[in-house]
Design an enzyme around this catalytic site. Structure first.
Site, PDB file in Angstrom:
ATOM      1  CE  LYS A 120      38.359  46.411 -56.996  1.00 22.62           C
ATOM      2  NZ  LYS A 120      37.635  45.244 -57.101  1.00 22.62           N
ATOM      3  CG  ASP A 138      35.613  46.440 -61.977  1.00 27.40           C
ATOM      4  OD1 ASP A 138      35.943  46.233 -63.392  1.00 27.40           O
ATOM      5  OD2 ASP A 138      34.634  46.506 -61.711  1.00 27.40           O
TER       6      ASP A 138
END
Length: 216
Positions: A120, A138
């Site tokens: 991420k 997320d």
């Protein structure tokens, strides 16, 4: 959800916010990298408060590494998991200096080899600092993708792969920012603000939240 709906959803996002970007404050790829490492399980607001104190004093791998773990902690102790994050940032600075000439690498593999940098975080840096059409998933983007029907998936990796497949190419560079902002301010977790949503008529979430009554 069909392709026409997705096309219109992202067209509306673009119309409402033509130039979206991260709410983390930064001026260089390195400042962004550090801010994203610090932002894990923390708010952008709390990270910005810390980096506003830190970056005028130290905003390069050499300068932050020179602070040491304890010196860095003095600036970031208001952020959750600050001890672990301080160790990760200091070690990241060392690797950047020793292996990358003090520069943030533009390759995913090199980024993910840095302490505290997962897929991420690497996606955020690649997209925001270097303009790569990556999509970092997320909790906000995971929720929006599943709730609206844009890109349902059982975990963040599945949602990421689905988004990369179904988001029209013309919107891919900014999709991450549009989706995260939508999840942060409109399609919130407990009571999504469906009455104030630019894509409400296209969203496939069945239990739309009605406009609250005045005084409630």
């Amino acid at each position: 959800m069909n392709a026409e709906k997705r096309q219109e959803i992202f067209r509306r996002f673009r119309e409402a916010n033509p130039h979206p970007t991260t709410e983390l404050e930064y001026t260089t790829p390195f400042e962004l990298l550090v801010a994203v490492i610090l932002s894990a399980q923390a708010t952008d607001v709390s990270v910005n408060k810390a980096t506003r104190r830190l970056y005028p004093v130290a905003n390069t791998p050499e300068a932050i590494h020179g602070l040491g773990v304890d010196g860095l902690i003095d600036y970031i102790r208001t952020i959750g998991l600050f001890r672990t994050k301080a160790k990760n940032v200091i070690e990241t600075c060392r690797i950047l200096m020793e292996q990358h000439g003090g520069e943030v690498p533009r390759l995913r593999e090199a980024l993910q080899a840095l302490p505290g940098v997962g897929r991420k975080t690497a996606n955020v840096v690649l997209n925001t600092a270097f303009g790569e059409p990556t999509i970092a998933v997320d909790t906000h983007i995971f929720r929006v993708s599943n709730r609206t029907g844009i890109a349902p998936g059982k975990d963040v990796d599945a949602v990421e792969q689905k988004l990369l497949k179904v988001v029209p190419s013309e919107f891919r560079n900014d999709a991450h920012h549009w989706l995260i902002l939508h999840g942060r301010y409109t399609c919130i977790a407990r009571k999504p603000q469906c009455w104030n949503c630019v894509i409400a008529d296209l969203c496939e979430f069945k239990e739309k939240t009605p406009l609250p009554e005045k005084g409630v």
